[in-house]
Write a protein that holds these residues in place. Structure first.
Motif, PDB file in Angstrom:
ATOM      1  N   GLY A   1       0.649  -1.228  -0.478  1.00  0.00           N
ATOM      2  CA  GLY A   1      -0.363   0.234   0.319  1.00  0.00           C
ATOM      3  C   GLY A   1       0.728   0.936   0.289  1.00  0.00           C
ATOM      4  N   LEU A   2       2.278   0.935   0.581  1.00  0.00           N
ATOM      5  CA  LEU A   2       2.674   2.631   0.678  1.00  0.00           C
ATOM      6  C   LEU A   2       3.427   3.408  -1.203  1.00  0.00           C
ATOM      7  CD1 LEU A   2       6.009   1.837   3.279  1.00  0.00           C
ATOM      8  CD2 LEU A   2       3.367   3.594   3.066  1.00  0.00           C
ATOM      9  N   PHE A   3       2.703   1.856  -1.657  1.00  0.00           N
ATOM     10  CA  PHE A   3       3.182   2.678  -3.401  1.00  0.00           C
ATOM     11  C   PHE A   3       2.322   3.417  -3.643  1.00  0.00           C
ATOM     12  CE2 PHE A   3       5.773  -1.050  -2.916  1.00  0.00           C
ATOM     13  CZ  PHE A   3       7.571  -1.576  -3.630  1.00  0.00           C
ATOM     14  N   VAL A   4       1.221   3.772  -3.158  1.00  0.00           N
ATOM     15  CA  VAL A   4      -0.006   5.302  -3.103  1.00  0.00           C
ATOM     16  C   VAL A   4       0.832   5.488  -2.617  1.00  0.00           C
ATOM     17  CG1 VAL A   4      -2.366   5.983  -2.877  1.00  0.00           C
ATOM     18  CG2 VAL A   4      -1.797   3.194  -3.329  1.00  0.00           C
ATOM     19  N   VAL A   5       1.981   5.792  -1.897  1.00  0.00           N
ATOM     20  CA  VAL A   5       2.138   7.249  -1.360  1.00  0.00           C
ATOM     21  C   VAL A   5       3.707   7.143  -2.473  1.00  0.00           C
ATOM     22  CG1 VAL A   5       3.799   7.994   0.084  1.00  0.00           C
ATOM     23  CG2 VAL A   5       2.073   6.428   1.294  1.00  0.00           C
ATOM     24  N   PHE A   6       4.412   6.410  -2.666  1.00  0.00           N
ATOM     25  CA  PHE A   6       6.027   6.233  -3.307  1.00  0.00           C
ATOM     26  C   PHE A   6       4.869   7.218  -4.868  1.00  0.00           C
ATOM     27  CE2 PHE A   6       7.317   2.503  -1.317  1.00  0.00           C
ATOM     28  CZ  PHE A   6       7.792   3.340   0.018  1.00  0.00           C
ATOM     29  N   THR A   7       4.579   6.987  -5.045  1.00  0.00           N
ATOM     30  CA  THR A   7       3.620   8.002  -6.227  1.00  0.00           C
ATOM     31  C   THR A   7       3.959   9.326  -6.552  1.00  0.00           C
ATOM     32  OG1 THR A   7       2.176   6.182  -6.685  1.00  0.00           O
ATOM     33  CG2 THR A   7       1.795   8.036  -8.463  1.00  0.00           C
ATOM     34  N   PRO A   8       3.515   9.732  -5.635  1.00  0.00           N
ATOM     35  CA  PRO A   8       3.964  11.367  -5.411  1.00  0.00           C
ATOM     36  C   PRO A   8       5.062  11.945  -5.798  1.00  0.00           C
ATOM     37  CG  PRO A   8       2.244  10.847  -3.956  1.00  0.00           C
ATOM     38  CD  PRO A   8       3.024   9.730  -4.391  1.00  0.00           C
ATOM     39  N   ILE A   9       6.194  10.744  -5.033  1.00  0.00           N
ATOM     40  CA  ILE A   9       7.687  10.820  -4.798  1.00  0.00           C
ATOM     41  C   ILE A   9       8.182  11.030  -6.446  1.00  0.00           C
ATOM     42  CG2 ILE A   9      10.067   9.868  -4.101  1.00  0.00           C
ATOM     43  CD1 ILE A   9       7.762   9.630  -1.521  1.00  0.00           C
ATOM     44  N   LEU A  10       7.681   9.807  -7.226  1.00  0.00           N
ATOM     45  CA  LEU A  10       7.711   9.770  -8.499  1.00  0.00           C
ATOM     46  C   LEU A  10       7.476  10.833  -9.189  1.00  0.00           C
ATOM     47  CD1 LEU A  10       7.556   5.678  -9.057  1.00  0.00           C
ATOM     48  CD2 LEU A  10       9.596   6.396  -8.418  1.00  0.00           C
ATOM     49  N   ALA A  11       6.166  10.917  -8.727  1.00  0.00           N
ATOM     50  CA  ALA A  11       5.755  12.957  -9.640  1.00  0.00           C
ATOM     51  C   ALA A  11       7.037  13.932  -8.981  1.00  0.00           C
ATOM     52  CB  ALA A  11       4.612  12.301  -9.453  1.00  0.00           C
ATOM     53  N   VAL A  12       7.403  13.783  -8.150  1.00  0.00           N
ATOM     54  CA  VAL A  12       8.043  15.020  -8.206  1.00  0.00           C
ATOM     55  C   VAL A  12       9.255  14.806  -8.837  1.00  0.00           C
ATOM     56  CG1 VAL A  12       9.500  16.221  -6.183  1.00  0.00           C
ATOM     57  CG2 VAL A  12       7.261  16.200  -6.068  1.00  0.00           C
ATOM     58  N   ALA A  13      10.327  13.966  -8.928  1.00  0.00           N
ATOM     59  CA  ALA A  13      11.430  13.678  -9.897  1.00  0.00           C
ATOM     60  C   ALA A  13      10.658  13.353 -10.527  1.00  0.00           C
ATOM     61  CB  ALA A  13      11.606  11.913  -9.166  1.00  0.00           C
ATOM     62  N   THR A  14      10.410  13.194 -11.163  1.00  0.00           N
ATOM     63  CA  THR A  14      10.619  13.187 -12.718  1.00  0.00           C
ATOM     64  C   THR A  14       9.799  14.191 -13.759  1.00  0.00           C
ATOM     65  OG1 THR A  14       8.310  12.642 -13.187  1.00  0.00           O
ATOM     66  CG2 THR A  14       9.661   9.958 -12.905  1.00  0.00           C
ATOM     67  N   THR A  15       9.212  15.310 -12.953  1.00  0.00           N
ATOM     68  CA  THR A  15       8.245  16.177 -13.283  1.00  0.00           C
ATOM     69  C   THR A  15       9.219  17.465 -12.741  1.00  0.00           C
ATOM     70  OG1 THR A  15       6.552  16.725 -11.642  1.00  0.00           O
ATOM     71  CG2 THR A  15       6.175  15.588 -13.541  1.00  0.00           C
ATOM     72  N   ARG A  16       9.374  17.078 -12.164  1.00  0.00           N
ATOM     73  CA  ARG A  16      10.224  18.818 -10.751  1.00  0.00           C
ATOM     74  C   ARG A  16       9.462  19.465 -10.209  1.00  0.00           C
ATOM     75  NH1 ARG A  16      14.983  16.709 -10.833  1.00  0.00           N
ATOM     76  NH2 ARG A  16      16.158  15.797 -12.416  1.00  0.00           N
ATOM     77  N   VAL A  17       7.597  19.115  -9.983  1.00  0.00           N
ATOM     78  CA  VAL A  17       7.057  20.187 -10.029  1.00  0.00           C
ATOM     79  C   VAL A  17       6.724  19.372  -8.398  1.00  0.00           C
ATOM     80  CG1 VAL A  17       4.165  20.347 -10.209  1.00  0.00           C
ATOM     81  CG2 VAL A  17       5.809  20.699 -12.033  1.00  0.00           C
ATOM     82  N   LEU A  18       6.154  20.295  -7.568  1.00  0.00           N
ATOM     83  CA  LEU A  18       6.112  20.409  -5.685  1.00  0.00           C
ATOM     84  C   LEU A  18       4.812  19.474  -5.893  1.00  0.00           C
ATOM     85  CD1 LEU A  18       8.383  22.921  -3.776  1.00  0.00           C
ATOM     86  CD2 LEU A  18       8.753  20.142  -4.024  1.00  0.00           C
TER      87      LEU A  18
END
Length: 166
Positions: free
Chosen positions: A116-133
């Motif tokens: 279930g933590l992968f739901v949490v990791f999604t925003p982290i990956l989004a920030v890493a790839t898009t550089r948008v907070l």
């Protein structure tokens, strides 16, 4: 009475149906960990995964062979679709293999929590790839989940629990 104001204490039907669907999906999602754990008592994890992917592939084959796999307005080739399907299939297989093998050595609740933590990791990956907070509420939710994850880590039963984290 659709379209009118909702009665006090009652959600409008348009909001209630998706909420109930989410609860139903959560029940099915949560029950799969127990089902997989029980299934791997009788079959090896690899045999279970082969059977699971074979059934899934056969179920999706009619859609893949038809033209319904294309999104409207997006040109796509069958070769590109097959290539993307193979990559996605391999990544899914590796992820489910790690989870299924890890489930043999940990509790269903640990495995479900880690997954279930992968739901949490999604925003982290989004920030890493898009550089948008993300919005502040998302950042706070991620921080709280990471803190809880670290607390939960001390409860892991063995080093095999870490396999589920991968």
């Amino acid at each position: 009475m659709s379209g009118g104001p909702a009665e006090p204490g009652r959600e409008p039907r348009s909001e209630l149906v998706p909420a109930l669907a989410l609860v139903l999906v959560t029940v099915f999602y949560g029950s799969t960990f127990s089902v997989v754990k029980r299934a791997t008592e009788d079959v090896t994890p690899w045999g279970f995964l082969v059977l699971r992917f074979a059934i899934g592939s056969l179920a999706l084959l009619p859609f893949a062979l038809g033209r319904s796999w294309r999104r409207p307005g997006v040109p796509a080739t069958k070769r590109g679709f097959i290539g993307a399907s193979v990559v996605f299939g391999i990544l899914s297989f590796v992820g489910l293999a790690l989870q299924t093998v890890g489930l043999q050595y940990t509790s269903t609740s640990n495995s479900a929590f880690i997954t279930g933590l992968f739901v949490v990791f999604t925003p982290i990956l989004a920030v890493a790839t898009t550089r948008v907070l993300p919005p502040a509420r998302v950042a706070i939710a991620v921080a709280l989940a990471v803190v809880r994850s670290e607390e939960h880590t001390s409860e892991l039963q063995s080093h095999h629990d870490l396999v589920c984290r991968l």
